[in-house]
Design a protein around this motif. Structure first.
Motif, PDB file in Angstrom:
ATOM      1  N   ARG A 181       0.822  -1.217   0.000  1.00  0.00           N
ATOM      2  CA  ARG A 181       0.000   0.000   0.000  1.00  0.00           C
ATOM      3  C   ARG A 181       0.855   1.265   0.000  1.00  0.00           C
ATOM      4  O   ARG A 181       0.504   2.268  -0.672  1.00  0.00           O
ATOM      5  N   VAL A 182       1.971   1.283   0.700  1.00  0.00           N
ATOM      6  CA  VAL A 182       2.765   2.507   0.842  1.00  0.00           C
ATOM      7  C   VAL A 182       4.015   2.489  -0.041  1.00  0.00           C
ATOM      8  O   VAL A 182       4.817   3.436   0.022  1.00  0.00           O
ATOM      9  N   ARG A 183       4.187   1.456  -0.830  1.00  0.00           N
ATOM     10  CA  ARG A 183       5.395   1.363  -1.645  1.00  0.00           C
ATOM     11  C   ARG A 183       5.460   2.546  -2.630  1.00  0.00           C
ATOM     12  O   ARG A 183       4.490   2.845  -3.341  1.00  0.00           O
ATOM     13  N   GLY A 184       6.612   3.194  -2.634  1.00  0.00           N
ATOM     14  CA  GLY A 184       6.814   4.338  -3.539  1.00  0.00           C
ATOM     15  C   GLY A 184       6.315   5.650  -2.987  1.00  0.00           C
ATOM     16  O   GLY A 184       6.507   6.697  -3.628  1.00  0.00           O
TER      17      GLY A 184
ATOM     18  N   ALA B  21      -0.786  11.750   4.781  1.00  0.00           N
ATOM     19  CA  ALA B  21      -1.987  12.367   4.209  1.00  0.00           C
ATOM     20  C   ALA B  21      -3.033  11.347   3.801  1.00  0.00           C
ATOM     21  O   ALA B  21      -4.195  11.711   3.578  1.00  0.00           O
ATOM     22  N   SER B  22      -2.673  10.096   3.715  1.00  0.00           N
ATOM     23  CA  SER B  22      -3.616   9.046   3.295  1.00  0.00           C
ATOM     24  C   SER B  22      -4.502   8.626   4.476  1.00  0.00           C
ATOM     25  O   SER B  22      -4.344   9.075   5.612  1.00  0.00           O
ATOM     26  N   SER B  23      -5.407   7.718   4.180  1.00  0.00           N
ATOM     27  CA  SER B  23      -6.318   7.189   5.220  1.00  0.00           C
ATOM     28  C   SER B  23      -5.751   5.934   5.880  1.00  0.00           C
ATOM     29  O   SER B  23      -6.481   5.212   6.568  1.00  0.00           O
ATOM     30  N   LEU B  24      -4.463   5.674   5.696  1.00  0.00           N
ATOM     31  CA  LEU B  24      -3.885   4.432   6.196  1.00  0.00           C
ATOM     32  C   LEU B  24      -4.011   4.306   7.714  1.00  0.00           C
ATOM     33  O   LEU B  24      -4.359   3.230   8.226  1.00  0.00           O
TER      34      LEU B  24
ATOM     35  N   LEU C 122      -5.697   1.192   9.746  1.00  0.00           N
ATOM     36  CA  LEU C 122      -4.966   0.344  10.683  1.00  0.00           C
ATOM     37  C   LEU C 122      -5.665   0.295  12.037  1.00  0.00           C
ATOM     38  O   LEU C 122      -5.673  -0.748  12.708  1.00  0.00           O
ATOM     39  N   ARG C 123      -6.260   1.419  12.471  1.00  0.00           N
ATOM     40  CA  ARG C 123      -6.980   1.420  13.740  1.00  0.00           C
ATOM     41  C   ARG C 123      -8.209   0.500  13.676  1.00  0.00           C
ATOM     42  O   ARG C 123      -8.524  -0.186  14.661  1.00  0.00           O
ATOM     43  N   GLU C 124      -8.876   0.492  12.564  1.00  0.00           N
ATOM     44  CA  GLU C 124     -10.027  -0.396  12.416  1.00  0.00           C
ATOM     45  C   GLU C 124      -9.599  -1.868  12.424  1.00  0.00           C
ATOM     46  O   GLU C 124     -10.271  -2.714  13.025  1.00  0.00           O
ATOM     47  N   ILE C 125      -8.493  -2.142  11.763  1.00  0.00           N
ATOM     48  CA  ILE C 125      -7.974  -3.529  11.784  1.00  0.00           C
ATOM     49  C   ILE C 125      -7.607  -3.933  13.201  1.00  0.00           C
ATOM     50  O   ILE C 125      -7.912  -5.033  13.658  1.00  0.00           O
TER      51      ILE C 125
ATOM     52  N   ARG D  59       5.767   7.099  12.815  1.00  0.00           N
ATOM     53  CA  ARG D  59       5.017   8.048  11.984  1.00  0.00           C
ATOM     54  C   ARG D  59       3.534   7.687  11.895  1.00  0.00           C
ATOM     55  O   ARG D  59       2.689   8.588  11.813  1.00  0.00           O
ATOM     56  N   ILE D  60       3.205   6.415  11.874  1.00  0.00           N
ATOM     57  CA  ILE D  60       1.824   5.944  11.783  1.00  0.00           C
ATOM     58  C   ILE D  60       1.627   4.890  12.856  1.00  0.00           C
ATOM     59  O   ILE D  60       2.474   4.003  13.036  1.00  0.00           O
TER      60      ILE D  60
END
Length: 268
Positions: free
Chosen positions: A117-120, A128-131, A135-138, A158-159
């Motif tokens: 998902r975050v590659r590149g 800035a993404s909804s990642l 992750l919190r929902e998972i 960072r996340i």
């Protein structure tokens, strides 16, 4: 000689010859032999000894045979119970091993999905993404997860699926981050520790992030809840006294039941 008298000294009637002539019936009495008193006593003693000897062997058999039968049954039950216990232990071990492998494989798959998902993407784009919300929902839907996070090349988180203090959190002291910084360690399993802001111990799984030119760019990690394993073990083990241990490949102990003493975990 008189007609009524027999030969002198015999005491027999004188007409005996005449009776024999006209009476065809003759009576003979067989001689009777009586054993000597000593012979009778010997036979009685031998008969009594034989009866006592037979009775003694009968009583001995009555005592010994049930004991031998009980011993044979006990030995058979011992072997049967031991075989059943070994089979039960093997089934339980297989169940626990399969459960641990499925949990770790699921976490590794999740890390790989996040990596794709975050590659590149750089860190500004990732933030800035909804990642983070995903992750919190998972995290909320998987009780075996204590935390999911991404740390940069300096070790700063960072996340994260858990709240992070405004001052930030560094994981550079964690082995799951340090091992990936040195080299690509594949899926790395760390020692147990206390994750951020939590009292539930866990151990980390991590994979290395790299920049497009192959440089180290931080880690993606999941902290696995140790109590999740121990609860499952206690519910699966056949006996309360059953000992279950989870090791790393190098022998590092990750978790066990029953616990031994007070285990100290480094905070997060």
């Amino acid at each position: 000689s008189g007609a009524g008298s027999g030969p002198p000294g015999t005491g027999r009637p004188g007409n005996l010859t005449r009776r024999k002539a006209r009476d065809p019936v003759r009576c003979h009495m067989a001689p009777m032999h009586f054993p000597a008193p000593g012979l009778l006593a010997g036979r009685a003693v031998r008969g009594t000894w034989a009866r006592q000897n037979w009775l003694g062997w009968t009583l001995a058999a009555a005592l010994v045979l049930p004991a031998l039968l009980f011993a044979a049954i006990a030995w058979y039950d011992h072997d049967r119970v031991l075989a059943e216990a070994m089979a039960e232990a093997q089934r339980t071990t297989a169940t626990l091993r399969e459960h641990a492998l499925k949990v770790l494989e699921t976490h590794e798959l999740l890390i790989r999905q996040v990596d794709r998902r975050v590659r590149g993407l750089d860190w500004e784009a990732i933030r800035a993404s909804s990642l983070e919300q995903e992750l919190r929902e998972i995290h909320e839907n998987h009780p075996q997860i204590a935390e999911i996070g991404l740390a940069d090349a300096e070790g700063w988180l960072r996340i994260s699926s858990v709240p992070v203090p405004s001052a930030g959190v560094s994981v550079s002291h964690r082995s799951y981050w340090a091992a990936q910084r040195k080299q690509d360690a594949g899926t790395y399993i760390s020692r147990p520790f206390l994750p951020i802001g939590g009292s539930v111990p866990g151990f980390g799984l991590s994979r290395r992030r790299t920049t497009p030119n192959g440089d180290f760019d931080g880690t993606i990690q999941i902290v696995v809840s140790i109590p999740y394993f121990t609860r499952f073990w206690r519910g699966t083990a056949p006996e309360p006294e059953t000992t279950v241990l989870l090791f790393r490949a190098d022998g590092e102990l990750l978790s066990r039941i029953p616990p031994t003493g007070v285990t100290q975990f480094a905070p997060g």
